[in-house]
Design a protein around this motif. Structure first.
Motif, PDB file in Angstrom:
ATOM      1  N   ASP A  32      48.149 -13.190  -2.749  1.00  0.00           N
ATOM      2  CA  ASP A  32      47.769 -14.566  -3.080  1.00  0.00           C
ATOM      3  C   ASP A  32      48.833 -15.565  -2.659  1.00  0.00           C
ATOM      4  O   ASP A  32      48.579 -16.769  -2.621  1.00  0.00           O
ATOM      5  CB  ASP A  32      47.530 -14.704  -4.586  1.00  0.00           C
ATOM      6  CG  ASP A  32      46.149 -14.221  -4.993  1.00  0.00           C
ATOM      7  OD1 ASP A  32      45.292 -14.121  -4.105  1.00  0.00           O
ATOM      8  OD2 ASP A  32      45.940 -13.921  -6.169  1.00  0.00           O
ATOM      9  N   ARG A  33      50.049 -15.100  -2.359  1.00  0.00           N
ATOM     10  CA  ARG A  33      51.133 -16.023  -2.023  1.00  0.00           C
ATOM     11  C   ARG A  33      51.079 -16.455  -0.568  1.00  0.00           C
ATOM     12  O   ARG A  33      51.790 -17.373  -0.169  1.00  0.00           O
ATOM     13  CB  ARG A  33      52.479 -15.371  -2.335  1.00  0.00           C
ATOM     14  CG  ARG A  33      52.637 -15.023  -3.822  1.00  0.00           C
ATOM     15  CD  ARG A  33      53.876 -14.188  -4.063  1.00  0.00           C
ATOM     16  NE  ARG A  33      53.905 -13.704  -5.445  1.00  0.00           N
ATOM     17  CZ  ARG A  33      54.724 -12.759  -5.887  1.00  0.00           C
ATOM     18  NH1 ARG A  33      55.579 -12.200  -5.044  1.00  0.00           N
ATOM     19  NH2 ARG A  33      54.693 -12.356  -7.138  1.00  0.00           N
ATOM     20  N   THR A  34      50.308 -15.775   0.259  1.00  0.00           N
ATOM     21  CA  THR A  34      50.160 -16.187   1.641  1.00  0.00           C
ATOM     22  C   THR A  34      49.192 -17.368   1.725  1.00  0.00           C
ATOM     23  O   THR A  34      48.410 -17.616   0.807  1.00  0.00           O
ATOM     24  CB  THR A  34      49.636 -15.035   2.499  1.00  0.00           C
ATOM     25  OG1 THR A  34      48.317 -14.693   2.051  1.00  0.00           O
ATOM     26  CG2 THR A  34      50.553 -13.816   2.385  1.00  0.00           C
ATOM     27  N   ALA A  35      49.244 -18.108   2.840  1.00  0.00           N
ATOM     28  CA  ALA A  35      48.352 -19.268   2.996  1.00  0.00           C
ATOM     29  C   ALA A  35      46.876 -18.874   2.930  1.00  0.00           C
ATOM     30  O   ALA A  35      46.091 -19.504   2.201  1.00  0.00           O
ATOM     31  CB  ALA A  35      48.668 -19.995   4.302  1.00  0.00           C
ATOM     32  N   PRO A  36      46.424 -17.815   3.657  1.00  0.00           N
ATOM     33  CA  PRO A  36      45.014 -17.414   3.509  1.00  0.00           C
ATOM     34  C   PRO A  36      44.684 -16.961   2.100  1.00  0.00           C
ATOM     35  O   PRO A  36      43.593 -17.227   1.590  1.00  0.00           O
ATOM     36  CB  PRO A  36      44.859 -16.284   4.530  1.00  0.00           C
ATOM     37  CG  PRO A  36      45.984 -16.464   5.489  1.00  0.00           C
ATOM     38  CD  PRO A  36      47.112 -17.021   4.696  1.00  0.00           C
ATOM     39  N   GLY A  37      45.648 -16.264   1.464  1.00  0.00           N
ATOM     40  CA  GLY A  37      45.400 -15.804   0.096  1.00  0.00           C
ATOM     41  C   GLY A  37      45.251 -16.955  -0.876  1.00  0.00           C
ATOM     42  O   GLY A  37      44.393 -16.932  -1.761  1.00  0.00           O
ATOM     43  N   LEU A  38      46.080 -17.989  -0.725  1.00  0.00           N
ATOM     44  CA  LEU A  38      45.958 -19.160  -1.595  1.00  0.00           C
ATOM     45  C   LEU A  38      44.623 -19.862  -1.395  1.00  0.00           C
ATOM     46  O   LEU A  38      44.008 -20.338  -2.358  1.00  0.00           O
ATOM     47  CB  LEU A  38      47.110 -20.126  -1.317  1.00  0.00           C
ATOM     48  CG  LEU A  38      48.491 -19.712  -1.837  1.00  0.00           C
ATOM     49  CD1 LEU A  38      49.560 -20.648  -1.301  1.00  0.00           C
ATOM     50  CD2 LEU A  38      48.508 -19.694  -3.353  1.00  0.00           C
TER      51      LEU A  38
END
Length: 500
Positions: A32-38
């Motif tokens: 979730d901390r990656t841009a796609p994950g967010l």
């Protein structure tokens, strides 16, 4: 975001508890901390907040017990409750999250809105009350949610107390064994006069720097912080320990993180390593670098400072963001986040490509401009080093329009910057996308008082706007281009600037 998107029914405490429960339930781990994950997590949060299940009200006790001490202003949520749910989503994404229109369009499509543009236009036309305070929730202020029984915790505490008593009674505790695992150190008072002017050279100031018991409690509180906020063992730098605003406060630093300890609470933020940017202590007070001159109010009067702490100097805006005070040849302002930022301003007559302007205090007109922009800029959680506002065009809009100003604002961070354009018509902002902070040009669709649509584009002094797209004949006057659409509005148009 979940709090504002939820339907506006029920009490604020239940609304906020449900919002946090939704956010907690959407966490999927480190990805979730990656841009796609967010982005994926934001979609999950919005879907659940749009149509919250009644089951979220069951067993809500742990989230109610974890509410922050101060609840958000009810005026904004009451106004948003009257909107269509998807218009409410668009408004929150545009005005509170600060996303550009194209990102809001993509997000609405993820939520299965077939035609997002009318929804976005409706959100842009919404006029809601300005909240009395910033509507951001700092994660450091949130209490942990305890969903398990407290009986094991009580039992463990009793056993630990008994064990400590036995150790003390038998003399097993070595001298210093109860000291905090985090040690506080301070730079020598004159370190900044002999070497590089960095944050490491800031001395410890305040009337509690000699209170070892208070400092031990502050260090122990940071060492025991949860959720990845603890620095672990070792040494941290003490920047301030004193009675700022009458209450005891300790300011500690390690690397780019700063901890504010005000018993019984602890607040940990990422503050960057800028050596000259004042650090917020709360209550409108800021800790200055030791080499800074005496601060001045925006009117030019002396502003009291004691032990390096500026007396309260809140921004003169309803949202609390905007210019604060003068410091030497700079004007400092608060845009959200843990540091004050240097504010600069260029008038419509400023010529791009010239020599960089020397640092200068904002004049009364520039202060008034930043007071207009302060509440329109989304709050920044990251430390801002400086912010520029370039009023690259001003005038009266055609075909019976009102007076307007077009701005390119650039916010600079330690790792880069972001620039965006907006047009203010009667102090109502119209987001017009990104801009080049070196030679601004921007365009937008605009509806005249008669109901007709036009495409407007403006460029900075010394340039004229050029457009490509499905537009009819265009006329340019005083660097403002006006064109009618060939078909309907909101078709893509490319805007560039050409030398005059």
């Amino acid at each position: 975001m979940a709090y504002f998107v939820l339907p506006g029914r029920g009490k604020r405490v239940y609304r906020l508890a449900v919002a946090r429960r939704i956010v907690d339930a959407t966490a999927r781990g480190p990805r979730d901390r990656t841009a796609p994950g967010l982005a994926r997590r934001r979609t999950r949060v919005l879907r659940r907040a749009l149509r919250p299940s009644r089951r979220l009200q069951i067993g809500l006790g742990p989230w109610l017990r974890a509410l922050p001490a101060r609840l958000p202003d009810p005026a904004l949520t009451a106004a948003l409750a009257e909107l269509d749910p998807y218009v409410r989503v668009a408004y929150v994404l545009l005005r509170i999250e600060g996303l550009p229109k194209y990102a809001v369009r993509d997000q609405l499509r993820e939520l299965r809105v077939r035609d997002p543009w009318p929804v976005i236009d409706a959100a842009c036309a919404v006029s809601v009350p300005v909240p009395h305070r910033a509507e951001r929730f700092d994660p450091a202020h949130l209490r942990p949610v305890r969903t398990r029984s407290v009986l094991p915790l009580v039992t463990a505490a009793a056993l630990t107390t008994a064990l400590v008593g036995v150790l003390i009674h038998t003399g097993s505790g070595r001298p210093g064994a109860a000291a905090p695992s985090l040690r506080l150190a301070a730079a020598p008072p004159s370190a900044w006069t002999r070497g590089a002017r960095t944050l490491d050279a800031w001395p410890a100031r305040g009337d509690l720097t000699g209170d070892r018991a208070f400092l031990d409690r502050a260090a122990a509180a940071w060492a025991a912080a949860k959720g990845g906020r603890s620095p672990g063992g070792g040494t941290a730098q003490l920047l301030y320990a004193g009675h700022a605003g009458g209450a005891p406060l300790a300011l500690m630093r390690r690397g780019d993180r700063v901890a504010r300890y005000a018993p019984p609470g602890l607040d940990v933020v990422t503050a960057g390593t800028d050596a000259s940017a004042p650090i917020a202590l709360g209550g409108g007070r800021y800790l200055l670098a030791p080499w800074e001159p005496a601060p001045r109010t925006l009117a030019g009067a002396a502003l009291p400072a004691r032990d390096g702490v500026v007396a309260p100097a809140p921004a003169g805006t309803p949202c609390g963001r905007g210019p604060l005070f003068h410091l030497g040849d700079r004007t400092l302002g608060y845009l959200g986040g843990p540091r004050a930022a240097v504010l600069t301003y260029h008038s419509p007559g400023y010529a791009p490509g010239g020599a960089p302007a020397a640092p200068a205090r904002l004049g009364p007109g520039a202060v008034r401009t930043w007071n207009r922009l302060g509440c329109l800029e989304p709050p920044r959680s990251r430390p801002v080093t400086d912010a520029m506002a370039w009023e690259f065009w001003s005038g009266t809009l055609p075909h019976g329009g009102a007076p307007a100003s077009w701005f390119c604002t650039r916010t600079a961070y330690a790792d880069g910057g972001r620039a965006g354009a907006s047009m203010l018509v009667a102090d109502r902002p119209h987001d017009t996308g990104p801009c080049d902070a070196r030679r601004p040009v921007s365009g937008t669709w605009w509806q005249s008082p008669s109901g007709r649509w036009y495409f407007l584009a403006a460029a900075a002094s010394g340039f004229v706007p050029r457009v490509r797209g499905a537009l009819g004949p265009a006329a340019t006057d005083h660097r403002l281009l006006v064109a009618r659409p060939e078909r309907g509005p909101n078709v893509p148009v490319a805007v560039t600037a050409a030398p005059r």
